[in-house]
Design an enzyme around this catalytic site. Structure first.
Site, PDB file in Angstrom:
ATOM      1  N   ARG A  63       0.811  -1.297   0.007  1.00 45.53           N
ATOM      2  CA  ARG A  63      -0.112  -0.134  -0.032  1.00 45.53           C
ATOM      3  C   ARG A  63       0.914   1.264  -0.026  1.00 45.53           C
ATOM      4  NH1 ARG A  63      -3.843  -0.316   4.819  1.00 45.53           N
ATOM      5  NH2 ARG A  63      -1.856  -0.726   5.540  1.00 45.53           N
ATOM      6  N   LYS A 160       0.434 -18.592   6.539  1.00 46.95           N
ATOM      7  CA  LYS A 160      -0.385 -19.020   7.603  1.00 46.95           C
ATOM      8  C   LYS A 160      -0.830 -17.543   8.253  1.00 46.95           C
ATOM      9  CE  LYS A 160       2.162 -19.504  11.739  1.00 46.95           C
ATOM     10  NZ  LYS A 160       2.539 -20.032  13.008  1.00 46.95           N
ATOM     11  N   ASP A 189       3.608 -23.866   4.756  1.00 43.16           N
ATOM     12  CA  ASP A 189       3.956 -23.945   6.142  1.00 43.16           C
ATOM     13  C   ASP A 189       5.680 -24.103   6.146  1.00 43.16           C
ATOM     14  OD1 ASP A 189       4.740 -25.246   8.510  1.00 43.16           O
ATOM     15  OD2 ASP A 189       3.007 -26.381   8.851  1.00 43.16           O
ATOM     16  N   HIS A 190       6.272 -23.249   6.683  1.00 43.99           N
ATOM     17  CA  HIS A 190       7.640 -23.285   6.362  1.00 43.99           C
ATOM     18  C   HIS A 190       8.382 -24.288   7.086  1.00 43.99           C
ATOM     19  CE1 HIS A 190       7.640 -20.918  10.352  1.00 43.99           C
ATOM     20  NE2 HIS A 190       8.860 -21.439  10.470  1.00 43.99           N
ATOM     21  N   LYS A 194      12.048 -27.415   5.703  1.00 48.17           N
ATOM     22  CA  LYS A 194      13.350 -27.314   6.546  1.00 48.17           C
ATOM     23  C   LYS A 194      14.067 -28.706   5.915  1.00 48.17           C
ATOM     24  CE  LYS A 194      12.110 -25.095  11.059  1.00 48.17           C
ATOM     25  NZ  LYS A 194      13.124 -24.155  10.926  1.00 48.17           N
ATOM     26  N   GLU A 228      10.405 -22.827  22.312  1.00 49.49           N
ATOM     27  CA  GLU A 228      11.026 -21.378  22.220  1.00 49.49           C
ATOM     28  C   GLU A 228      11.454 -20.936  23.379  1.00 49.49           C
ATOM     29  OE1 GLU A 228       8.550 -19.237  18.719  1.00 49.49           O
ATOM     30  OE2 GLU A 228       7.339 -20.384  19.809  1.00 49.49           O
ATOM     31  N   ASP A 247      -1.480 -21.680  16.596  1.00 51.40           N
ATOM     32  CA  ASP A 247      -0.396 -21.231  16.052  1.00 51.40           C
ATOM     33  C   ASP A 247       0.501 -22.107  15.710  1.00 51.40           C
ATOM     34  OD1 ASP A 247       0.691 -18.794  15.493  1.00 51.40           O
ATOM     35  OD2 ASP A 247       2.248 -19.112  17.174  1.00 51.40           O
ATOM     36  N   HIS A 252       2.079 -26.741  12.152  1.00 45.65           N
ATOM     37  CA  HIS A 252       3.494 -27.207  12.154  1.00 45.65           C
ATOM     38  C   HIS A 252       3.686 -28.717  12.841  1.00 45.65           C
ATOM     39  CE1 HIS A 252       4.546 -23.279  11.054  1.00 45.65           C
ATOM     40  NE2 HIS A 252       4.550 -22.805  12.016  1.00 45.65           N
ATOM     41  N   LYS A 343       6.289 -21.404  24.703  1.00 48.75           N
ATOM     42  CA  LYS A 343       7.046 -20.192  24.537  1.00 48.75           C
ATOM     43  C   LYS A 343       7.742 -20.029  25.937  1.00 48.75           C
ATOM     44  CE  LYS A 343       4.492 -18.023  21.106  1.00 48.75           C
ATOM     45  NZ  LYS A 343       5.559 -18.132  20.093  1.00 48.75           N
TER      46      LYS A 343
HETATM   47  N1  LIG Z   1       6.022 -11.910   9.986  1.00 46.64           N
HETATM   48  C1  LIG Z   1       5.933 -13.047  10.153  1.00 46.64           C
HETATM   49  O1  LIG Z   1       7.130 -13.732  10.687  1.00 46.64           O
HETATM   50  C2  LIG Z   1       4.901 -14.096   9.692  1.00 46.64           C
HETATM   51  C3  LIG Z   1       5.127 -15.372   9.928  1.00 46.64           C
HETATM   52  C4  LIG Z   1       4.325 -16.238   9.288  1.00 46.64           C
HETATM   53  C5  LIG Z   1       3.161 -15.994   8.603  1.00 46.64           C
HETATM   54  N2  LIG Z   1       3.058 -14.440   8.559  1.00 46.64           N
HETATM   55  C6  LIG Z   1       1.933 -14.295   7.842  1.00 46.64           C
HETATM   56  O2  LIG Z   1       2.329 -13.382   6.399  1.00 46.64           O
HETATM   57  C7  LIG Z   1       1.517 -12.189   6.241  1.00 46.64           C
HETATM   58  C8  LIG Z   1       2.054 -10.962   6.282  1.00 46.64           C
HETATM   59  O3  LIG Z   1       2.666 -10.774   7.569  1.00 46.64           O
HETATM   60  P1  LIG Z   1       3.591  -9.572   7.905  1.00 46.64           P
HETATM   61  O4  LIG Z   1       4.161  -9.887   9.481  1.00 46.64           O
HETATM   62  O5  LIG Z   1       4.440  -9.131   7.004  1.00 46.64           O
HETATM   63  O6  LIG Z   1       2.605  -8.327   8.177  1.00 46.64           O
HETATM   64  P2  LIG Z   1       2.712  -6.846   8.190  1.00 46.64           P
HETATM   65  O7  LIG Z   1       4.148  -6.544   8.659  1.00 46.64           O
HETATM   66  O8  LIG Z   1       1.695  -6.246   9.113  1.00 46.64           O
HETATM   67  O9  LIG Z   1       2.722  -6.379   6.527  1.00 46.64           O
HETATM   68  C9  LIG Z   1       1.511  -6.441   6.068  1.00 46.64           C
HETATM   69  C10 LIG Z   1       1.953  -5.941   4.494  1.00 46.64           C
HETATM   70  O10 LIG Z   1       0.595  -6.005   3.938  1.00 46.64           O
HETATM   71  C11 LIG Z   1       0.236  -4.799   3.051  1.00 46.64           C
HETATM   72  N3  LIG Z   1      -0.908  -4.134   3.149  1.00 46.64           N
HETATM   73  C12 LIG Z   1      -1.844  -3.972   4.201  1.00 46.64           C
HETATM   74  N4  LIG Z   1      -3.074  -3.727   3.728  1.00 46.64           N
HETATM   75  C13 LIG Z   1      -2.800  -3.645   2.594  1.00 46.64           C
HETATM   76  C14 LIG Z   1      -3.793  -3.125   1.132  1.00 46.64           C
HETATM   77  N5  LIG Z   1      -5.118  -2.595   1.368  1.00 46.64           N
HETATM   78  N6  LIG Z   1      -3.331  -3.303  -0.179  1.00 46.64           N
HETATM   79  C15 LIG Z   1      -1.965  -3.601  -0.190  1.00 46.64           C
HETATM   80  N7  LIG Z   1      -1.238  -3.917   0.745  1.00 46.64           N
HETATM   81  C16 LIG Z   1      -1.479  -3.880   2.068  1.00 46.64           C
HETATM   82  C17 LIG Z   1       1.115  -3.631   3.954  1.00 46.64           C
HETATM   83  O11 LIG Z   1       1.780  -2.786   3.225  1.00 46.64           O
HETATM   84  P3  LIG Z   1       2.127  -1.090   3.744  1.00 46.64           P
HETATM   85  O12 LIG Z   1       2.943  -1.261   5.091  1.00 46.64           O
HETATM   86  O13 LIG Z   1       2.446  -0.519   2.507  1.00 46.64           O
HETATM   87  O14 LIG Z   1       0.682  -0.839   4.211  1.00 46.64           O
HETATM   88  C18 LIG Z   1       2.263  -4.556   4.441  1.00 46.64           C
HETATM   89  O15 LIG Z   1       3.308  -4.749   3.433  1.00 46.64           O
HETATM   90  C19 LIG Z   1       0.187 -12.540   7.333  1.00 46.64           C
HETATM   91  O16 LIG Z   1      -0.836 -13.286   6.921  1.00 46.64           O
HETATM   92  C20 LIG Z   1       0.988 -13.020   8.384  1.00 46.64           C
HETATM   93  O17 LIG Z   1       0.020 -13.984   9.256  1.00 46.64           O
HETATM   94  C21 LIG Z   1       4.011 -13.594   9.068  1.00 46.64           C
END
Ligand SMILES: NC(=O)c1ccc[n+]([C@@H]2O[C@H](COP(=O)([O-])OP(=O)(O)OC[C@H]3O[C@@H](n4cnc5c(N)ncnc54)[C@H](OP(=O)(O)O)[C@@H]3O)[C@@H](O)[C@H]2O)c1
Length: 496
Positions: A63, A160, A189-190, A194, A228, A247, A252, A343
C-alpha cells in the site's frame, strides 16, 4: 574411508543448485515484516547461489507509496540486517537490485492495478506471494483476474494462519478456489521447507533399515517438541486470539506428525505424498481432556508473564501445550505421539524423538542401565540426526552396556555446503517457481487438521479450563510431566 572416497562422498552429498525457469514474482506485502525478514533476503541468497536465471524479476507491491529507489533501499537494509556479512557481495547485490520493481497498490481499491498489469510479461512463470493478512486474499485474487494479471499457469503463495477454525479455513479455501485451481495454490508451512524435515522422508523411504521397524510393534512412542525461549511480547494481543494449539500444533506439529506416521507414498509426487498425510490426519483420534496440558508462562524477575504480555488479565489462551495423541490405524495402534510446544521455555529447540522398544529378551541380565534405542531428528538448532545405540563399555570388568550416540550433524557431514543450508523460505519459493507442490499443504489437509483441532479447543472452552502457570526458563508446567509419567515414560530434556 580414504581421502579420495571421502571427497567423492562429499561431492555427491552437497546441494546442487538447479536454476529455475525465468519468472516474474510479485510479492504483495513487500513492505511488511515477513517480506523484509524472510522473503526478500531469501530471494537475494538464491540469486547469489545462482538459482535465479537472467531475465527474472521480483516486483514488490504494497500500500505504501514508494519510489523504486526507496524500495531498493529498503531491500538493501533487509539484506544488511538478515543476510550474513560474508554473503553481502556488492556485485551480486547491485545485480539483484536491478531485477527489483515496485508498485504501490491497494488490495481493496483500484490504485496500482493497471500499473502492475502493464508490467506483466508473456512466456515466463508468474507467481504471486500473498504476504498480507488473509482478509486481503480474496480482494487480491479477484483483482489479479479482473485486470488480466493472473493466467491459468500462475501460482499463488499464501501464508499462515490458514483460518482459525474449520469454518474460516473452508471459507478461505472457497475464496481462493473461486479464482484459482488447487494446482495453482501453494499454502506455505515453512516447517516443511526445513532440510531435516525433508530428510525425514529420505531416512524413512530411501533406507531399508528403519521402515521394517517403523510401527507399533517396535516403536514405543514418539515425542515431538518445538520449544521457544521468547515470549509473545510485542504481539501479545494478536497471539491471545490464537494460542499454541492454533499457532503451532494445528499446522507445524501436525505436519511433522504426518511425515512420521504416514504410509510410504507410491511415488515422491505432490498428491501421492499429500494423500498419505491426509490419511494420517483423518486417523487422529479425539483427544481426551486428561491427555491435554495447557500452560501460561508466569511473571518472573520483573519480566511480565503471559497475561501481562497479552494485556488480558483474564486470558485463558495457552502459551504452552502438551498433548497425548493416538493415530488410530494398524501401524500405530498403541504407540502414542506426545506433542509439546511452548514459549519462554528452557531452550530454543525443535526435535522429533522416536523411541524404540527394548529388545524382547536381554542376554545381558546383569548389565545395569538397560535402555532403548532412540532416533532423534533435530530441526533446530544444528539440523541433524542422532541414533542412540547400546554398546559395550570399553575395558575389563564384564559386560557393561552404555548408550552412545551415532551423531550426524548436517553441517559437519556435508562440510561448508552443509553449513550453508538454504532457509526454508528460499527452498519453498524455488519450489513454487518449479511448480512442485509436494512441500505445501493441500486444501483438504488443512481442513482435516482443523476438523481434528476444533473439538479439542471447543472442549476446553466449554469446560472453562484455565491453563496452569509455569516458570519461564523451565520445560513447562509440572502437569505435563505427569502426562508422561503416568504412562511410565518421560520427556526428553529441552536443551540446545
Ligand atoms: N511476520 C512473520 O514472521 C510471519 C510469519 C508467518 C506468517 N506470517 C503471515 O504473513 C502475512 C504478512 O505478515 P507480516 O508480518 O509481514 O505483516 P505486516 O508486517 O503487517 O505487513 C503487511 C503488509 O501488507 C500490506 N498491506 C496491508 N493492507 C494492504 C492493502 N489494503 N493493500 C495492499 N497492501 C496492503 C502492507 O503494506 P503497507 O505497509 O505498505 O501498508 C504490508 O506490506 C500475514 O498473513 C501473517 O500472518 C507472518
Amino acid at each position: 574411508m580414504t581421502g579420495a572416497d571421502g571427497l567423492k562422498w562429499r561431492e555427491a552429498m552437497v546441494s546442487r543448485v538447479i536454476p529455475v525457469e525465468v519468472f516474474d514474482l510479485v510479492v504483495f506485502g513487500a513492505s511488511g515484516d515477513l517480506a523484509r525478514r524472510k522473503i526478500l533476503p531469501g530471494l537475494y541468497r538464491r540469486y547469489l547461489a545462482g538459482q535465479i536465471p537472467q531475465g527474472s524479476r521480483i516486483i514488490g507491491a504494497a500500500r505504501s507509496a514508494m519510489t523504486l529507489e526507496e524500495f531498493r533501499a529498503m531491500v538493501a537494509e533487509s539484506i544488511a540486517e538478515f543476510v550474513t556479512p560474508e554473503k553481502r557481495d556488492p556485485k551480486a547485490m547491485a545485480e539483484f537490485m536491478a531485477i527489483l520493481s515496485y508498485v504501490g497498490i491497494d488490495a481493496k481499491g483500484e490504485a496500482g492495478w493497471p500499473e502492475l498489469a502493464a508490467l506483466m510479461r508473456e512466456g515466463v512463470v508468474r507467481a504471486f506471494y500473498f504476504s498480507v493478512a488473509p482478509t486481503l486474499f480474496g480482494d487480491i485474487a479477484e483483482r489479479l483476474h479482473a485486470h488480466g494479471i493472473a493466467d491459468a499457469q500462475s501460482r499463488i503463495v499464501v501464508e499462515k494462519p490458514f483460518g482459525r477454525d474449520l469454518a474460516t479455513a473452508r471459507a478461505l479455501n472457497a475464496t481462493l478456489a473461486s479464482h484459482f485451481e488447487e494446482r495453482q495454490i501453494y499454502r506455505i508451512d515453512h516447517y516443511l521447507g526445513k532440510e531435516t524435515v525433508q530428510n525425514l522422508m529420505a531416512v524413512r523411504f530411501a533406507n531399508i533399515l528403519f521402515e521394517p521397524l517403523w510401527n507399533s510393534q517396535f516403536i514405543d512412542h514418539v515425542q515431538i517438541t518445538v520449544a521457544e525461549t521468547v515470549g509473545v511480547e510485542g504481539r501479545g494481543s494478536y497471539y491471545d486470539k490464537s494460542g499454541a494449539m492454533r499457532d503451532m500444533v494445528q499446522n507445524h506439529l501436525m505436519q511433522l506428525l504426518c511425515l512420521i506416521a504416514m504410509e510410504p507414498p507410491y511415488h515422491f509426487d505432490p498428491d501421492a505424498v499429500r494423500d498419505e498425510k491426509l490419511k494420517v490426519i483423518r486417523a487422529l483420534q479425539p483427544v481426551a481432556p486428561t491427555d491435554i496440558v495447557r500452560g501460561q508462562y508466569a511473571a518472573m524477575h520483573g519480566a511480565p508473564g503471559y497475561v501481562e504480555d497479552a494485556e488480558n488479565p483474564d486470558s485463558r489462551t495457552e502459551s504452552y501445550i502438551a498433548l497425548r495423541v493416538q493415530v488410530a490405524n494398524w501401524r500405530w495402534k498403541n504407540t502414542p505421539f506426545y506433542l509439546r510446544t511452548g514459549k519462554k521455555l528452557r531452550a530454543r529447540t525443535s526435535e522429533i524423538a522416536i523411541t524404540f522398544k527394548e529388545p524382547p529378551h536381554s542376554i545381558f541380565d546383569d548389565a545395569p542401565g538397560w535402555r532403548e534405542n532412540v532416533l532423534v531428528i533435530r530441526l533446530q538448532p544444528n539440523e541433524g540426526m542422532n541414533l542412540k545405540v547400546m554398546i559395550k563399555e570399553p575395558g575389563p570388568g564384564g559386560m557393561r552396556l552404555v548408550q552412545v550416540p551415532l551423531d550426524m550433524s548436517f553441517a559437519e557431514a556435508l562440510g561448508t555446503e552443509g553449513a550453508d543450508i538454504p532457509d526454508a523460505y528460499e527452498r519453498l519459493i524455488m519450489d513454487v517457481i518449479r511448480g512442485n507442490q509436494t512441500l505445501f499443504m493441500r486444501g483438504d489437509e488443512v481442513e482435516a487438521a482443523w476438523a481434528w483441532t476444533d473439538p479439542i479447543i471447543q472442549g476446553w472452552e466449554a469446560r472453562g479450563d484455565r491453563p496452569s502457570r509455569y516458570d519461564p526458563g523451565t520445560s513447562g508446567p509440572e502437569d505435563a510431566l505427569m502426562l508422561m509419567h503416568r504412562d511410565g515414560r518421560r520427556w526428553r530434556e529441552i536443551a540446545e
